[in-house]
Design a protein around this motif. Structure first.
Motif, PDB file in Angstrom:
ATOM      1  N   PHE A 108       0.845  -1.190   0.000  1.00 60.93           N
ATOM      2  CA  PHE A 108       0.000   0.000   0.000  1.00 60.93           C
ATOM      3  C   PHE A 108       0.881   1.241   0.000  1.00 60.93           C
ATOM      4  CE2 PHE A 108      -2.505  -3.347   1.770  1.00 60.93           C
ATOM      5  CZ  PHE A 108      -3.806  -3.094   1.364  1.00 60.93           C
ATOM      6  N   ASP A 111      -3.098   4.549   2.235  1.00 60.24           N
ATOM      7  CA  ASP A 111      -4.254   3.645   2.283  1.00 60.24           C
ATOM      8  C   ASP A 111      -4.572   3.021   0.920  1.00 60.24           C
ATOM      9  OD1 ASP A 111      -4.608   4.167   4.952  1.00 60.24           O
ATOM     10  OD2 ASP A 111      -6.007   5.828   4.612  1.00 60.24           O
ATOM     11  N   ARG A 112      -3.869   3.453  -0.129  1.00 60.20           N
ATOM     12  CA  ARG A 112      -4.164   2.997  -1.491  1.00 60.20           C
ATOM     13  C   ARG A 112      -3.424   1.698  -1.802  1.00 60.20           C
ATOM     14  NH1 ARG A 112      -1.662   3.862  -6.299  1.00 60.20           N
ATOM     15  NH2 ARG A 112      -0.224   5.327  -5.364  1.00 60.20           N
ATOM     16  N   GLU A 137      -3.880   0.270 -11.292  1.00 53.66           N
ATOM     17  CA  GLU A 137      -2.539   0.847 -11.189  1.00 53.66           C
ATOM     18  C   GLU A 137      -1.697   0.441 -12.402  1.00 53.66           C
ATOM     19  OE1 GLU A 137      -0.041   3.386  -9.156  1.00 53.66           O
ATOM     20  OE2 GLU A 137      -2.031   2.829  -8.457  1.00 53.66           O
TER      21      GLU A 137
END
Length: 174
Positions: A108, A111-112, A137
């Motif tokens: 991460f 938080d992504r 991503e």
């Protein structure tokens, strides 16, 4: 039996059955005469350490196994991984972990969710995480895999219990 990777057997050294071993452990001195190492994760093919000599490089040592009488016998093991039972591995302190615990961890940035570690590469300068990116991503970056140096500049936290790595940031070159 729970088992850990110790290293990989390299080329033979001399004619008496010594082999170079590229270490995947930070505890080379924990490999001593009489230790039993295996060439399969299932613990099938065992080799008994007869003698250990420090190599000229920090990441490799020379080992003579009882079962390898000469250079020809040693050559048969070139490229094979060496394993040992986890119970025979050095005890780690809280917050420490083994390099082979890292593959499979989710990554991460804050938080992504970024992706999942596929492999931890041991390069001359430092360890590097090979991360398979999650679909969104990967589309955004036009690649399915990225490499992130495993150094303080990029790594905020590693939680092996949760199988999670938090990055401070992604490298700018990505």
């Amino acid at each position: 039996m729970s088992i850990r990777v110790v290293g990989v057997i390299g080329k033979p050294h001399g004619v008496k059955g010594f082999v170079t071993v590229r270490l995947y452990t930070d505890y080379p001195k924990s490999i001593i005469k009489g230790d039993i190492l295996y060439t399969s994760p299932e613990g099938k093919d065992r080799l008994t350490v007869e003698m250990v000599m420090d190599g000229s490089r920090k990441d490799s040592i020379l080992i003579k196994f009882l079962e390898l009488a000469d250079r020809n016998a040693a050559e048969q093991y070139r490229g094979q991984y060496l394993y040992r039972p986890e119970a025979d591995s050095p005890h780690l302190e809280t917050g420490q972990y083994w390099a082979d615990d890292i593959p499979g961890c989710t990554v991460f940035e804050g938080d992504r969710f970024v992706g999942t570690v596929v492999q931890m590469l041991d390069l001359p300068a430092n360890y590097v995480l090979s991360i398979d990116l999650e679909a969104g991503e990967a589309e955004k970056r036009k690649t399915k895999n990225i490499l992130v140096p495993f150094i303080d500049v990029y790594i905020e936290k590693v939680n092996i219990g949760e199988r999670k790595i938090i990055l401070k940031k992604l490298p700018q070159y990505i």
